[in-house]
Design a protein around this motif. Sequence first.
Motif, PDB file in Angstrom:
ATOM      1  N   GLY A 225       0.448  -5.883 -12.270  1.00 57.22           N
ATOM      2  CA  GLY A 225       1.291  -6.846 -11.589  1.00 57.22           C
ATOM      3  C   GLY A 225       0.878  -8.286 -11.639  1.00 57.22           C
ATOM      4  O   GLY A 225       1.644  -9.155 -11.184  1.00 57.22           O
ATOM      5  N   ASP A 226      -0.320  -8.609 -12.146  1.00 60.47           N
ATOM      6  CA  ASP A 226      -0.727 -10.007 -12.169  1.00 60.47           C
ATOM      7  C   ASP A 226       0.295 -10.857 -12.918  1.00 60.47           C
ATOM      8  O   ASP A 226       0.757 -10.491 -14.009  1.00 60.47           O
ATOM      9  CB  ASP A 226      -2.102 -10.160 -12.821  1.00 60.47           C
ATOM     10  N   GLY A 227       0.628 -11.988 -12.323  1.00 58.88           N
ATOM     11  CA  GLY A 227       1.614 -12.893 -12.911  1.00 58.88           C
ATOM     12  C   GLY A 227       3.031 -12.598 -12.476  1.00 58.88           C
ATOM     13  O   GLY A 227       3.947 -13.330 -12.848  1.00 58.88           O
ATOM     14  N   GLY A 228       3.206 -11.530 -11.688  1.00 63.14           N
ATOM     15  CA  GLY A 228       4.546 -11.148 -11.262  1.00 63.14           C
ATOM     16  C   GLY A 228       4.682 -11.096  -9.752  1.00 63.14           C
ATOM     17  O   GLY A 228       3.820 -11.567  -9.006  1.00 63.14           O
ATOM     18  N   ALA A 229       5.768 -10.497  -9.312  1.00 63.33           N
ATOM     19  CA  ALA A 229       6.063 -10.411  -7.890  1.00 63.33           C
ATOM     20  C   ALA A 229       5.047  -9.502  -7.188  1.00 63.33           C
ATOM     21  O   ALA A 229       4.768  -8.398  -7.662  1.00 63.33           O
ATOM     22  CB  ALA A 229       7.474  -9.882  -7.678  1.00 63.33           C
ATOM     23  N   PRO A 230       4.494  -9.924  -6.053  1.00 61.43           N
ATOM     24  CA  PRO A 230       3.447  -9.152  -5.374  1.00 61.43           C
ATOM     25  C   PRO A 230       3.893  -7.749  -4.974  1.00 61.43           C
ATOM     26  O   PRO A 230       3.092  -6.807  -5.032  1.00 61.43           O
ATOM     27  CB  PRO A 230       3.116  -9.995  -4.147  1.00 61.43           C
ATOM     28  N   GLU A 231       5.153  -7.581  -4.576  1.00 58.32           N
ATOM     29  CA  GLU A 231       5.584  -6.262  -4.100  1.00 58.32           C
ATOM     30  C   GLU A 231       5.663  -5.231  -5.220  1.00 58.32           C
ATOM     31  O   GLU A 231       5.749  -4.024  -4.957  1.00 58.32           O
ATOM     32  CB  GLU A 231       6.942  -6.364  -3.392  1.00 58.32           C
ATOM     33  N   LEU A 232       5.614  -5.691  -6.480  1.00 57.36           N
ATOM     34  CA  LEU A 232       5.637  -4.781  -7.621  1.00 57.36           C
ATOM     35  C   LEU A 232       4.240  -4.487  -8.161  1.00 57.36           C
ATOM     36  O   LEU A 232       4.092  -3.690  -9.085  1.00 57.36           O
ATOM     37  CB  LEU A 232       6.503  -5.355  -8.738  1.00 57.36           C
ATOM     38  N   ALA A 233       3.230  -5.137  -7.578  1.00 56.16           N
ATOM     39  CA  ALA A 233       1.862  -4.977  -8.063  1.00 56.16           C
ATOM     40  C   ALA A 233       1.230  -3.720  -7.481  1.00 56.16           C
ATOM     41  O   ALA A 233       1.628  -3.224  -6.429  1.00 56.16           O
ATOM     42  CB  ALA A 233       1.033  -6.197  -7.679  1.00 56.16           C
ATOM     43  N   GLN A 234       0.220  -3.224  -8.172  1.00 52.25           N
ATOM     44  CA  GLN A 234      -0.578  -2.111  -7.663  1.00 52.25           C
ATOM     45  C   GLN A 234      -1.942  -2.617  -7.209  1.00 52.25           C
ATOM     46  O   GLN A 234      -2.529  -3.510  -7.830  1.00 52.25           O
ATOM     47  CB  GLN A 234      -0.780  -1.043  -8.742  1.00 52.25           C
ATOM     48  N   VAL A 235      -2.431  -2.035  -6.122  1.00 53.55           N
ATOM     49  CA  VAL A 235      -3.771  -2.288  -5.622  1.00 53.55           C
ATOM     50  C   VAL A 235      -4.503  -0.949  -5.563  1.00 53.55           C
ATOM     51  O   VAL A 235      -3.892   0.111  -5.729  1.00 53.55           O
ATOM     52  CB  VAL A 235      -3.732  -2.957  -4.238  1.00 53.55           C
ATOM     53  N   ASN A 236      -5.803  -1.013  -5.323  1.00 53.32           N
ATOM     54  CA  ASN A 236      -6.586   0.229  -5.372  1.00 53.32           C
ATOM     55  C   ASN A 236      -7.669   0.207  -4.302  1.00 53.32           C
ATOM     56  O   ASN A 236      -8.706  -0.442  -4.452  1.00 53.32           O
ATOM     57  CB  ASN A 236      -7.203   0.404  -6.752  1.00 53.32           C
ATOM     58  N   PHE A 237      -7.389   0.906  -3.215  1.00 51.59           N
ATOM     59  CA  PHE A 237      -8.347   1.059  -2.131  1.00 51.59           C
ATOM     60  C   PHE A 237      -8.767   2.524  -2.043  1.00 51.59           C
ATOM     61  O   PHE A 237      -8.045   3.410  -2.490  1.00 51.59           O
ATOM     62  CB  PHE A 237      -7.730   0.606  -0.804  1.00 51.59           C
ATOM     63  N   GLU A 238      -9.914   2.751  -1.426  1.00 47.76           N
ATOM     64  CA  GLU A 238     -10.403   4.124  -1.317  1.00 47.76           C
ATOM     65  C   GLU A 238      -9.406   4.987  -0.548  1.00 47.76           C
ATOM     66  O   GLU A 238      -8.816   4.549   0.432  1.00 47.76           O
ATOM     67  CB  GLU A 238     -11.769   4.154  -0.634  1.00 47.76           C
ATOM     68  N   THR A 239      -9.240   6.212  -1.013  1.00 50.47           N
ATOM     69  CA  THR A 239      -8.299   7.128  -0.379  1.00 50.47           C
ATOM     70  C   THR A 239      -8.941   8.510  -0.298  1.00 50.47           C
ATOM     71  O   THR A 239     -10.151   8.643  -0.340  1.00 50.47           O
ATOM     72  CB  THR A 239      -6.963   7.143  -1.158  1.00 50.47           C
ATOM     73  N   GLY A 240      -8.132   9.542  -0.165  1.00 51.16           N
ATOM     74  CA  GLY A 240      -8.678  10.875   0.010  1.00 51.16           C
ATOM     75  C   GLY A 240      -8.700  11.262   1.473  1.00 51.16           C
ATOM     76  O   GLY A 240      -8.265  10.511   2.356  1.00 51.16           O
ATOM     77  N   PRO A 241      -9.242  12.419   1.801  1.00 54.28           N
ATOM     78  CA  PRO A 241      -9.193  12.916   3.175  1.00 54.28           C
ATOM     79  C   PRO A 241     -10.055  12.120   4.148  1.00 54.28           C
ATOM     80  O   PRO A 241      -9.749  12.054   5.331  1.00 54.28           O
ATOM     81  CB  PRO A 241      -9.684  14.360   3.048  1.00 54.28           C
ATOM     82  N   ASN A 242     -11.136  11.517   3.673  1.00 54.19           N
ATOM     83  CA  ASN A 242     -12.016  10.770   4.573  1.00 54.19           C
ATOM     84  C   ASN A 242     -12.692   9.626   3.821  1.00 54.19           C
ATOM     85  O   ASN A 242     -13.901   9.629   3.598  1.00 54.19           O
ATOM     86  CB  ASN A 242     -13.074  11.693   5.188  1.00 54.19           C
ATOM     87  N   PRO A 243     -11.908   8.608   3.432  1.00 58.41           N
ATOM     88  CA  PRO A 243     -12.476   7.529   2.630  1.00 58.41           C
ATOM     89  C   PRO A 243     -13.326   6.585   3.467  1.00 58.41           C
ATOM     90  O   PRO A 243     -13.268   6.585   4.698  1.00 58.41           O
ATOM     91  CB  PRO A 243     -11.223   6.807   2.124  1.00 58.41           C
ATOM     92  N   ALA A 244     -14.129   5.772   2.780  1.00 62.34           N
ATOM     93  CA  ALA A 244     -14.845   4.687   3.438  1.00 62.34           C
ATOM     94  C   ALA A 244     -13.893   3.512   3.629  1.00 62.34           C
ATOM     95  O   ALA A 244     -12.902   3.383   2.905  1.00 62.34           O
ATOM     96  CB  ALA A 244     -16.033   4.262   2.586  1.00 62.34           C
ATOM     97  N   PRO A 245     -14.149   2.636   4.604  1.00 62.50           N
ATOM     98  CA  PRO A 245     -13.327   1.426   4.731  1.00 62.50           C
ATOM     99  C   PRO A 245     -13.342   0.638   3.437  1.00 62.50           C
ATOM    100  O   PRO A 245     -14.382   0.475   2.809  1.00 62.50           O
ATOM    101  CB  PRO A 245     -14.006   0.664   5.872  1.00 62.50           C
ATOM    102  N   SER A 246     -12.177   0.127   3.036  1.00 60.73           N
ATOM    103  CA  SER A 246     -12.046  -0.465   1.705  1.00 60.73           C
ATOM    104  C   SER A 246     -11.113  -1.663   1.749  1.00 60.73           C
ATOM    105  O   SER A 246     -10.030  -1.611   2.323  1.00 60.73           O
ATOM    106  CB  SER A 246     -11.495   0.578   0.729  1.00 60.73           C
TER     107      SER A 246
END
Length: 383
Positions: A225-246
């Motif tokens: 999504g870089d260079g484009g509309a923010p709502e179409l971008a992807q981000v990547n935070f920790e997930t899963g059943p018990n992730p760490a704060p991210s």
Amino acid sequence: MGKRLWIAALAFSLSVLLLAACGGASATKCSDKPGGSCVWAGNGVAGLNGDGLPAAETRLYWPIDLTFGPDGTAFVLDWNNHLVRKVKQDGTFETVIGEFTGDGPVDGNDFSEPGVDGKLVRLNHPTDIAFGPDGDIYFTAWHNHKIRRLDPSTGLVRTMGGRGPGYEGDGMTWDAVRFNQPKSLAFGPDGSMYVLDQRNQRVRKISPDGAVSTIVGTGVAGFSGDGGAPELAQVNFETGPNPAPSGGLAIGPDGSLYIADGLNYRVRRVDFARNVIETIAGNGENGSAGDGGPALQSQLSTVADLEFGPDGRLYMADTMNHCIRALDLTTGTIAMVWDGKDEGPGLKGGQRILNRPLGIAFDSQGHLYIVDTFNSRILRVTL
């Protein structure tokens, strides 16, 4: 004076001097010389030994964030003790929210005004705290999937939004919103609140009238999504059943939104005027290289907090690199600010070395506070 009494008195005097040199009961005991540092809060032993003790004698259990009020009062999120605590004017700790782990008030309901006594509210891992434009304190109750508000003048707490994990509420208001482990929040110049909705892989906005919308993220973890509309971008935070704060958020002087895009190993900026998202630091590789050079060529390792310093630079808690770095937005260069290895005046023997710092803040005098999470303490540094 008997020999034993004299030795005891000398030991007590030395302990007082040492406490003052290393932070003591309040930040005023710390060195103001450039590069000076001290242990401002926490005795380095993870646990809980109650309120009423000087800050540097108080046990914390993996503190994660702090903020300062208009009068200079510090509020600390004691993460694994599930508490919100403040440092009083006499330099001692007092719990303002928290009564063991859980969710909600022991007695009563905190979903309506005026709220309930914060000392009777149970929390589950609060992660981020900030003063709102109304003078109240807002914080993310991470494992409770809620945003809560504290009136510091009354000690009353109210849940603003969130009722169990989920993704709901866009196009509606606070009453309908659901988050899934909201990690961070920040306020824009118009009073809008931005929330990093971690496991939903989104950043959401709550307007001053309470309207909810998603402004960044598709809900699918990734990088695009870089260079484009923010709502179409992807981000990547920790997930899963018990992730760490991210991840983390900050608002720049120009009103742009800055995002610590944790597992993308980048810091990104949302320029609302152009409706564009872009990377401003990190090349996407997990590492530590690049200090002194272009930020876009540097490596980061799960940045967890962002704050603008009094010098205009964007400071970042580069958590898994165990250091604090700063980005000069004018030159585009990144620099190491603090990793504790130089130690500076104060404690010796490597006791300044950081262990997974998750939070940073500045007081009104411009001192940098580093939440040295896995060392269960908070350092103060004079830049």
